[in-house]
Design a protein around this motif. Structure first.
Motif, PDB file in Angstrom:
ATOM      1  N   PRO A 529       4.503   6.558  12.005  1.00 49.20           N
ATOM      2  CA  PRO A 529       3.784   6.280  13.185  1.00 49.20           C
ATOM      3  C   PRO A 529       4.698   6.684  14.304  1.00 49.20           C
ATOM      4  N   PHE A 530       6.060   6.987  13.947  1.00 46.67           N
ATOM      5  CA  PHE A 530       7.085   7.082  15.038  1.00 46.67           C
ATOM      6  C   PHE A 530       7.640   8.520  15.125  1.00 46.67           C
ATOM      7  N   LYS A 531       7.831   8.882  16.368  1.00 48.63           N
ATOM      8  CA  LYS A 531       8.349  10.367  16.581  1.00 48.63           C
ATOM      9  C   LYS A 531       9.640  10.621  15.839  1.00 48.63           C
ATOM     10  N   ASN A 532      10.362   9.692  15.694  1.00 50.34           N
ATOM     11  CA  ASN A 532      11.914  10.131  15.157  1.00 50.34           C
ATOM     12  C   ASN A 532      11.561  10.259  13.739  1.00 50.34           C
ATOM     13  N   GLY A 533      10.388   9.935  13.177  1.00 45.98           N
ATOM     14  CA  GLY A 533      10.258  10.337  11.582  1.00 45.98           C
ATOM     15  C   GLY A 533      11.038   9.474  10.645  1.00 45.98           C
ATOM     16  N   LYS A 534      11.558   8.378  11.082  1.00 45.88           N
ATOM     17  CA  LYS A 534      12.480   7.481  10.182  1.00 45.88           C
ATOM     18  C   LYS A 534      11.426   6.526   9.508  1.00 45.88           C
ATOM     19  N   THR A 535      10.403   6.541   9.695  1.00 44.03           N
ATOM     20  CA  THR A 535       9.516   5.442   8.890  1.00 44.03           C
ATOM     21  C   THR A 535       7.942   6.137   8.331  1.00 44.03           C
ATOM     22  N   THR A 536       7.888   5.743   7.020  1.00 44.87           N
ATOM     23  CA  THR A 536       6.755   6.260   6.416  1.00 44.87           C
ATOM     24  C   THR A 536       6.008   5.025   5.815  1.00 44.87           C
ATOM     25  N   PHE A 537       4.555   5.107   6.173  1.00 41.04           N
ATOM     26  CA  PHE A 537       3.862   4.104   5.436  1.00 41.04           C
ATOM     27  C   PHE A 537       3.129   4.971   4.214  1.00 41.04           C
ATOM     28  N   ARG A 538       2.675   4.414   3.075  1.00 38.24           N
ATOM     29  CA  ARG A 538       1.771   5.220   2.221  1.00 38.24           C
ATOM     30  C   ARG A 538       0.897   3.963   1.370  1.00 38.24           C
ATOM     31  N   THR A 539      -0.436   4.408   1.276  1.00 36.26           N
ATOM     32  CA  THR A 539      -1.457   3.526   0.386  1.00 36.26           C
ATOM     33  C   THR A 539      -2.048   4.471  -0.316  1.00 36.26           C
ATOM     34  N   SER A 540      -2.440   4.135  -1.533  1.00 32.50           N
ATOM     35  CA  SER A 540      -3.442   4.991  -2.331  1.00 32.50           C
ATOM     36  C   SER A 540      -4.326   4.185  -3.208  1.00 32.50           C
ATOM     37  N   TRP A 541      -5.312   4.586  -3.905  1.00 31.72           N
ATOM     38  CA  TRP A 541      -6.161   4.202  -4.725  1.00 31.72           C
ATOM     39  C   TRP A 541      -6.815   5.298  -5.729  1.00 31.72           C
ATOM     40  N   GLY A 542      -6.945   4.953  -6.938  1.00 34.87           N
ATOM     41  CA  GLY A 542      -7.159   6.073  -7.989  1.00 34.87           C
ATOM     42  C   GLY A 542      -7.493   5.405  -9.213  1.00 34.87           C
ATOM     43  N   ILE A 543      -8.236   6.415  -9.835  1.00 35.09           N
ATOM     44  CA  ILE A 543      -8.572   6.028 -11.518  1.00 35.09           C
ATOM     45  C   ILE A 543      -7.829   6.932 -12.568  1.00 35.09           C
ATOM     46  N   PHE A 544      -7.131   6.298 -13.345  1.00 35.91           N
ATOM     47  CA  PHE A 544      -6.443   6.992 -14.452  1.00 35.91           C
ATOM     48  C   PHE A 544      -6.904   6.537 -15.959  1.00 35.91           C
ATOM     49  N   ASN A 601      -7.704   3.181 -15.948  1.00 31.15           N
ATOM     50  CA  ASN A 601      -6.817   2.094 -15.302  1.00 31.15           C
ATOM     51  C   ASN A 601      -7.232   2.494 -13.719  1.00 31.15           C
ATOM     52  N   SER A 602      -7.278   1.269 -13.195  1.00 34.24           N
ATOM     53  CA  SER A 602      -7.632   1.282 -11.772  1.00 34.24           C
ATOM     54  C   SER A 602      -6.228   0.978 -11.196  1.00 34.24           C
ATOM     55  N   ARG A 603      -5.954   2.062 -10.134  1.00 35.77           N
ATOM     56  CA  ARG A 603      -4.290   1.682  -9.510  1.00 35.77           C
ATOM     57  C   ARG A 603      -4.655   1.701  -7.882  1.00 35.77           C
ATOM     58  N   ILE A 604      -4.284   0.478  -7.277  1.00 38.27           N
ATOM     59  CA  ILE A 604      -3.888   0.308  -5.969  1.00 38.27           C
ATOM     60  C   ILE A 604      -2.352   0.156  -5.720  1.00 38.27           C
ATOM     61  N   SER A 605      -1.962   1.062  -4.455  1.00 42.44           N
ATOM     62  CA  SER A 605      -0.521   0.937  -4.265  1.00 42.44           C
ATOM     63  C   SER A 605      -0.262   1.083  -2.872  1.00 42.44           C
ATOM     64  N   GLY A 606       0.820   0.666  -2.297  1.00 39.12           N
ATOM     65  CA  GLY A 606       1.264   0.725  -1.148  1.00 39.12           C
ATOM     66  C   GLY A 606       2.738   0.680  -0.922  1.00 39.12           C
ATOM     67  N   GLY A 607       3.481   1.276   0.149  1.00 42.37           N
ATOM     68  CA  GLY A 607       4.866   1.329   0.112  1.00 42.37           C
ATOM     69  C   GLY A 607       5.240   1.652   1.530  1.00 42.37           C
ATOM     70  N   LEU A 608       6.519   1.263   1.877  1.00 43.83           N
ATOM     71  CA  LEU A 608       7.336   1.677   3.006  1.00 43.83           C
ATOM     72  C   LEU A 608       8.611   2.186   2.804  1.00 43.83           C
ATOM     73  N   ASP A 609       8.863   3.478   3.368  1.00 45.05           N
ATOM     74  CA  ASP A 609      10.110   3.902   3.310  1.00 45.05           C
ATOM     75  C   ASP A 609      10.708   4.132   4.691  1.00 45.05           C
ATOM     76  N   HIS A 610      12.122   3.709   4.957  1.00 41.71           N
ATOM     77  CA  HIS A 610      12.861   3.841   6.269  1.00 41.71           C
ATOM     78  C   HIS A 610      13.867   4.128   6.241  1.00 41.71           C
ATOM     79  N   GLN A 611      14.501   4.947   7.226  1.00 43.04           N
ATOM     80  CA  GLN A 611      15.863   5.608   7.345  1.00 43.04           C
ATOM     81  C   GLN A 611      16.515   4.686   8.287  1.00 43.04           C
TER      82      GLN A 611
END
Length: 883
Positions: A529-544, A601-611
C-alpha cells in the motif's frame, strides 16, 4: 444523377477527412520490458538497461537508461516504433547486448543473460520499491540464512536437515536446485539456503506452503579444494540422564571437495565426498517380572555413511545453461531397533543405497519465453537382516524380547520429468508447467515371519496368558508401478504498481486411485500500500490434494489375505501357538476402497511483512487448512457380540477416505542479519557485526485418524476427534550471531517445543478385535501431552590463511529486501593460498534434560512416565583446510 454526384462528393469528403486525421495522428508508441538474469537464472535487480536507436525514426528519440526492479524487469516507456540496440549492465557481470530489437506498438518483452566477471565495487541499488514489494515472487515472507547461520549447521546431512526443518516450521518441503526431495548435499557445496513461506500458487503441490530451497553452485575461477574433519566421542559428551553409567559413543565426519572452472564463462564443475562413521550405546528402559531397570545396552549401534556428489555446468549458448549432477548415498546401520522397551536381540542391520542422476536445462526461448526443464532419475535398494532369528514376546509398554524378524528389502526405480514455461505480456506474467513421476517397485520385504505373542500386562505374562498371536506367512514378493502426474497454469496480473492478482488452477491424478476430479483452483492477492515498499499484505485461497503413498498401496498388495497371509489368533496357546488348532486360523486383510479419492485440503491464508529498519524485518502469516477425504482404516469384519461376520478372516481393514482434519497455524519470524562484509575485510574489531533471528509457530492441528490403517477405537468417528499425532502446539527458535572479531564467528541459539500428544489406553483388548488401541470411557484420542523440551547450542569458528599471497575470484553479494536492496561486488583482498578453519559445536550447551517417550498404557509400570531423554550435551570439534 444528382443523387449519385452528391453521394460521390460525400464519400470523397469522408475519405479526405479520415486521411487528414490519419496523416496528422502520431503513430502508436511501444513499451520495452527487459528481464535481466544471471547464468543461474536468478533475476538481477538494479541492472542498468540502455536502448539506442538504430534507424532515422528512433535515433532522434532521447531514451534515458532505466534500472531493473526487484523482479529483474526494466521498463522503458513511450518508445517510437523502430529498431533499437539494447544493452544491460550490472556490477560484477559482463554486459549483455541485443544487437537489434524491433519495437512495435504495445509491450515488447525480451530477456538478457549476464555472465559473471571479476569486479571491485560497491553499489546501492535504486528501484521501484512499491512495485518490488507487490511482487509475489519477491523476498517477502521468507528468510535467507546468513553465512554465519550456515556455518553453524551440522556437517552431517541428516542432522542438518533436521535443523532446517525446525527453523522452517511444520510441513516444510525441501528443494535442492529446484528438485523436490532427495539427499542434502554436503554443507561445503551449498551456496545459499532460503526459507520461503505462504506459497499458494498453482505451481505448488502441497498445502503446507513452506519451502526450504537449497542452492548449490560449482566453483568459478581456478580449481580449489577443501577438506573437513569433525570429531566427538563419549569423553566430550555428558551421560544420558536415564542410565546410571555413560555408554560408549563416537562421531566423526570427514569430507573432500573440489570445484572450479573448466572453460571461462562456459563450463565449471564440483566434486564432493562426505563420510560419517559413528556409534552410540542404546539405553534400555525395561520392566520385567524381576522389576524395572534402566541401563546402557551391552552392544553398540554403529552407523556408517558415504555420500558422493558431482555436478557439471555447461553454457550451451549465451542464454541456455545445462546442469548435470549425480549423487550417491550408501549407509549401513547396525543394531537398529535396540533401546527403550526392546532388548539387544531385537537388533537388525539396514543397508541402504541411493543413486540420483539429475539434468536441468534452463534459459530463454527466443526473446519472449523462458523455460526450466528438470529430469530426475533415481534408483534405490534397501536390505534388512535380523541379528537374532527368534519369535517375539511383547508385553505392552513393558518389554519386548526375541528377534527383530525383518528380512528382504525394497528396490525402486523412479523417473521424474518436470518443465515450467514463462511468458510475459503486458500486465500478465503467465506460467504453465507439467510434472510426471513414474515409479517402479520390486519388494520382498518381510517381517514377523516367526510370529509375535502379545501380553496385556506382566501378570498375564507370568501366567502364560497371551491375548494374541500373529504371524505373516506366504510369498512376500510383489511388483507394481505408480504414476503421479499434474499440470498447472497461473498468471501474476499486475493490476497496478501496488497490487498483483494471482489466479491459477492445478490438476493432478495418479494410478491406483479412480478419482479423476482433482482440480485445484488457486487465487491470491499481494498488495504493497505504501510507496516506500516496506509493507506487504498477502492473502490467498486454494484447494490442494494429497497423494496415496506407495507404502499404503504396497501393504494392500502384500497382505490381501491371499498373496501373503497374516495369521491372527485370539487367546492362543503358549508357548506353542498351533497346539489344539485343527484348521487355518483367521487371517487379516488390508484393502483399498474401490471408490477411494485423494485427500482434499482447502486452504485460506493471510500475511503481513514489514521492513522496520534497513536490517530489521519481520513477517507474520496465518493459514487455515480444512482436510476432507483423509485416509483412515475401516474394519469390515469387526466382532459383533464377540463373533466376526466372516469367520474365515480376522480384521479386514479397508482404507477409506472419510476422515477429516483442521489446522490453524500462525507463524511469526524476525531477522536482523549481520551487515555486509566491508571492502578489504574491514577492521579487526567491529561490534556492529552481529545479527539476530527468531521464529515462533502456533499450531492447532486436530483430526480423527492416525493413519490409513488406523481403525477408530470406539468404532464411531465422532469420538475420534483429537490432536494429530506428533503435533506441537508451541514452537520457538532464535539465536544471536557475531563476527565482531574479524575471522572469528560465534552463534548462540536455542529452541523450545511444547509437549507432543499421546494416547491413554486401557492396555486391554476390550472390544475383542485384537487391536490394542482401546481407551477408557470418556477419554479422548491423544488427550495427554508430554512435557515441553528445550535446548541451547553454541557454535564457534576461527579461520586464518598462510602461504603465498593470492587473489580469489570475487562476485556479487545481494542482501536486503525489495524495500531496500544493496549489492556488493568485490574481489577479496590478497590472502594466503591455504586457509585453516577451527570450529567447535556444543549441542545442548546447558545439558538440560528433555524427556520423551511417555507411556499411555495403563497396564504398564511406566504409565504416564517418560522412558527416554533426548541428546545430552555433546561437544564436536572440527578442522577445515582450503587450498
Amino acid at each position: 444523377m444528382k443523387q449519385t454526384l452528391v453521394r460521390t462528393a460525400v464519400a470523397v469528403l469522408v475519405v479526405l477527412a479520415y486521411g487528414e486525421l490519419a496523416f496528422g495522428q502520431a503513430p502508436r508508441e511501444g513499451r520495452l520490458l527487459i528481464t535481466v538474469i544471471d547464468q543461474s537464472n536468478a533475476v538481477l535487480p538494479g541492472a542498468t538497461v540502455t536502448a539506442t536507436g538504430l534507424d532515422d525514426a528512433t535515433r532522434a528519440a532521447s531514451v534515458a537508461p532505466v534500472q531493473t526492479q526487484a523482479n529483474g524487469i526494466g521498463t522503458i516507456p513511450a518508445l517510437p516504433q523502430g529498431r533499437y540496440g539494447i544493452q544491460a549492465e550490472f556490477p560484477g557481470f559482463d554486459s549483455g547486448v541485443l544487437k537489434e530489437v524491433r519495437v512495435r506498438a504495445g509491450d515488447n518483452r525480451h530477456i538478457i543473460v549476464l555472465p559473471i566477471k571479476k569486479f571491485q565495487e560497491e553499489v546501492a541499488v535504486g528501484q521501484d520499491l512499491q512495485s518490488g514489494a507487490a511482487d509475489r515472487r519477491g523476498a517477502q515472507f521468507g528468510t535467507t540464512l546468513t553465512r554465519e547461520q550456515m556455518d553453524a549447521l551440522s556437517d552431517d546431512p541428516n542432522e542438518m536437515q533436521r535443523q532446517l526443518q525446525d527453523m522452517a516450521g511444520p510441513g516444510a518441503v525441501m528443494r535442492i536446485d529446484s528438485f523436490e526431495g532427495g539427499q542434502l548435499p554436503p554443507k561445503a557445496l551449498i551456496k545459499a539456503i532460503h526459507i520461503t513461506r505462504d506459497q499458494f500458487a498453482a505451481e505448488n503441490h502441497g498445502a503446507e506452503g513452506t519451502f526450504i530451497d537449497i542452492i548449490t553452485q560449482p566453483g568459478v575461477g581456478p580449481v580449489r579444494a577443501n577438506m573437513v574433519y569433525n570429531f566427538s566421542n563419549s569423553g566430550l559428551a555428558a551421560r544420558n540422564a536415564f542410565t546410571p553409567t555413560e555408554g560408549d559413543s563416537m562421531q566423526q565426519n570427514y569430507g573432500l571437495f573440489v570445484s572450479g572452472g573448466l572453460i571461462k564463462n562456459k563450463a565449471s564443475f564440483s566434486l564432493g565426498l562426505n563420510g560419517n562413521s559413528s556409534f552410540d550405546t542404546p539405553a534400555l528402559n525395561l520392566a520385567t517380572p524381576e522389576g524395572k531397570y534402566t541401563e546402557s545396552a551391552r552392544v553398540r549401534a554403529p552407523r556408517d555413511a558415504v555420500f558422493s556428489r558431482g555436478s557439471f555446468d555447461w553454457a550451451i549458448t549465451r542464454d541456455q545453461t545445462l546442469r548435470l549432477s549425480y549423487n550417491q548415498n550408501d549407509t549401513v546401520n547396525k543394531n537398529q531397533g535396540v533401546g527403550g522397551y526392546s532388548g539387544v536381540g531385537r537388533g537388525y542391520t539396514a543397508d541402504n543405497h541411493f543413486h540420483t542422476l539429475r539434468v536441468q536445462e534452463a534459459g530463454p526461448i527466443g526473446r519472449r519465453f523462458f523455460t526450466n526443464t528438470r529430469l530426475n532419475v533415481g534408483w534405490t535398494d534397501t536390505e534388512s537382516r535380523s541379528v537374532l532369528e527368534a519369535r517375539t514376546i511383547k508385553v505392552l509398554d513393558s518389554f519386548t524380547s526375541g528377534g527383530a524378524q525383518v528380512a528382504g528389502g525394497r528396490h525402486s526405480r523412479d523417473v521424474t520429468l518436470a518443465s515450467d514455461l514463462d511468458y510475459v505480456r503486458g500486465i500478465h506474467s503467465l506460467r504453465g508447467g507439467i510434472v510426471l513421476n513414474g515409479q517402479w517397485f520390486r519388494s520382498d520385504d518381510t517381517s514377523n515371519y516367526l510370529g509375535t505373542y502379545t501380553f496385556e500386562d506382566l501378570t498375564a505374562y507370568e501366567e502364560g496368558r497371551p491375548r494374541s498371536y500373529n504371524q505373516r506367512v506366504g510369498d512376500p514378493n510383489i511388483k507394481y508401478f505408480n504414476l503421479e502426474s499434474g499440470f498447472y497454469v497461473q498468471d501474476d496480473i499486475r493490476v497496478r504498481r501496488s497490487l498483483t492478482l494471482t489466479p491459477g488452477v492445478r490438476y493432478e491424478a495418479q494410478t491406483h486411485v479412480t478419482d479423476y476430479n482433482n482440480w485445484g483452483p488457486r487465487f491470491g492477492v499481494t498488495w504493497a500500500p505504501f510507496k516506500n515498499g516496506k509493507t506487504t499484505f498477502r492473502t490467498s485461497w486454494g484447494i490442494f490434494y494429497d497423494w496415496l503413498t506407495t507404502n499404503t498401496y504396497e501393504q494392500t498388495l502384500r497382505l490381501d489375505g491371499f498373496h501373503q497371509l497374516e495369521l491372527d489368533v485370539a487367546d492362543p496357546s503358549y508357548p506353542d501357538p498351533v497346539s489344539g488348532i485343527s484348521r487355518l486360523p483367521p487371517v487379516n486383510r488390508y484393502l483399498l476402497d474401490p471408490n477411494l479419492t485423494n485427500a482434499r485440503n482447502s486452504r485460506i491464508s493471510g500475511g503481513l511483512d514489514h521492513q522496520f529498519t534497513q536490517r530489521l524485518r519481520a513477517s507474520g502469516t496465518y493459514r487455515y487448512v480444512r482436510g476432507a477425504a483423509v485416509f483412515r482404516g475401516q474394519n469390515l469384519n469387526a466382532p459383533v457380540d464377540g463373533v466376526r461376520p466372516d469367520e474365515r478372516f480376522g480384521n479386514v481393514v479397508q482404507v477409506v477416505a472419510d476422515g477429516e482434519s483442521r489446522q490453524h497455524i500462525f507463524q511469526l519470524n524476525a531477522q536482523t542479519p549481520p551487515p555486509p562484509p566491508a571492502l578489504g575485510g574491514g577492521p579487526r574489531w567491529d561490534w556492529k557485526r552481529w545479527g539476530l533471528f527468531s521464529g515462533y509457530t502456533y499450531a492447532h492441528n486436530n483430526n480423527n485418524t492416525d493413519g490409513p490403517f488406523s481403525t477408530p477405537a470406539t468404532g464411531v468417528m465422532a469420538n475420534e476427534w483429537g490432536p494429530a499425532p506428533n503435533s506441537v502446539r508451541h514452537r520457538f527458535q532464535g539465536g544471536f550471531t557475531s563476527s565482531a572479531l574479524r575471522n572469528f564467528v560465534w552463534q548462540f541459539d536455542g529452541q523450545f517445543a511444547s509437549g507432543v500428544p499421546y494416547n491413554i489406553q486401557t492396555g486391554y483388548d476390550d472390544n475383542g478385535d485384537v487391536i490394542f488401541n482401546d481407551r477408557p470411557a470418556d477419554v479422548g484420542r491423544n488427550s495427554a501431552r508430554a512435557t515441553p523440551t528445550w535446548w541451547t547450542n553454541l557454535f564457534m569458528s576461527y579461520s586464518f590463511t598462510f602461504g603465498p599471497r593470492i587473489i580469489l575470484p570475487g562476485g556479487p553479494m545481494i542482501y536486503g529486501t525489495p524495500a531496500g536492496v544493496n549489492v556488493t561486488t568485490f574481489t577479496p583482498p590478497p590472502q594466503g593460498r591455504y586457509r585453516i578453519t577451527l570450529n567447535c559445536f556444543i549441542y545442548n550447551a546447558t545439558n538440560h534434560v528433555s524427556l520423551g517417550g511417555y507411556s499411555g498404557v495403563k497396564t504398564s509400570p511406566f504409565f504416564e512416565q517418560a522412558t527416554l531423554a533426548q541428546q545430552a550435551r555433546r561437544i564436536n570439534v572440527g578442522l577445515g583446510l582450503g587450498f
